[in-house]
Design an enzyme around this catalytic site. Structure first.
Site, PDB file in Angstrom:
ATOM      1  N   GLU A  19       5.787  -0.488  -3.931  1.00 21.67           N
ATOM      2  CA  GLU A  19       4.361  -0.532  -4.624  1.00 21.67           C
ATOM      3  C   GLU A  19       4.052   0.563  -5.647  1.00 21.67           C
ATOM      4  O   GLU A  19       3.731  -0.124  -6.826  1.00 21.67           O
ATOM      5  CB  GLU A  19       3.233  -0.936  -3.775  1.00 21.67           C
ATOM      6  CG  GLU A  19       3.421  -1.972  -2.327  1.00 21.67           C
ATOM      7  CD  GLU A  19       4.012  -1.422  -1.331  1.00 21.67           C
ATOM      8  OE1 GLU A  19       3.675  -1.801  -0.351  1.00 21.67           O
ATOM      9  OE2 GLU A  19       4.861  -0.412  -1.211  1.00 21.67           O
ATOM     10  N   CYS A  50       0.857  -0.213   2.763  1.00 23.40           N
ATOM     11  CA  CYS A  50      -0.026   0.885   3.750  1.00 23.40           C
ATOM     12  C   CYS A  50      -1.187   1.117   3.103  1.00 23.40           C
ATOM     13  O   CYS A  50      -1.279   0.699   1.902  1.00 23.40           O
ATOM     14  CB  CYS A  50       1.024   2.064   3.745  1.00 23.40           C
ATOM     15  SG  CYS A  50       1.259   3.005   2.277  1.00 23.40           S
TER      16      CYS A  50
END
Length: 166
Positions: free
Chosen positions: A82, A108
């Site tokens: 990401e 996360c």
């Protein structure tokens, strides 16, 4: 003579998740390969990324271990998919606002903060393997509070995509 269009083409969500999965194949991580694909409102790809060592860090010297002393594992060093997808975007930051992020593993909590700060407003994920962990709960709290939607991709029948280079 009128010909009907193909019926077995990929839907947009399938297409962008497939690109995320293909990106994950670039990861040198022996245990977890994750890919991400950022898509703008007009179904234009804005950035892709995969989990790996930071630029300039020799992959052969990079600690890929999952267990052991923290500094001897990958965790304090690896850049997540990401983060890389967001950093790989080279356009106007305004285009990231309200964009979608396709990722094969739910983000996360550290990536959640980066996603929120970038302006991305929707996460489409394939797996929530770490559901219920503190990091996962924190991610969902962050997304909920900051009005970032997240949903598991809805796939029809199971598809296998095969790429053959000739």
């Amino acid at each position: 003579m009128k010909t009907e269009k193909r019926q077995d083409y990929l839907a947009w969500d399938e297409y962008f998740m497939a690109i995320a999965k293909l990106s994950a194949m670039r990861s040198k991580d022996p245990s977890t390969q994750v890919g991400a694909c950022i898509v703008g409102n007009n179904n234009r790809i804005l950035g892709i990324g995969y989990n790996g060592a930071p630029n300039g860090y020799d992959d052969d010297k990079f600690p890929w271990a999952r267990e052991g002393q923290n500094l001897d594992t990958k965790y304090p060093y690896v850049c997540h998919a990401e983060m890389n997808a967001i950093l790989n975007y080279r356009g106007d930051k305004k285009e990231l606002e309200d964009a979608k992020l396709y990722v094969d593993l739910f983000p996360c909590n550290e990536c959640a903060k980066i996603i929120i700060q970038s302006g991305i407003k929707k996460i489409i994920y394939l797996s929530d393997k770490y559901a219920g962990t503190e990091e996962n709960i924190a991610s969902k709290r962050l997304f909920d509070e900051c009005h970032v939607q997240y949903e598991k991709i809805q796939l029809g029948e199971k598809k296998e995509i095969r790429i053959q280079f000739e």
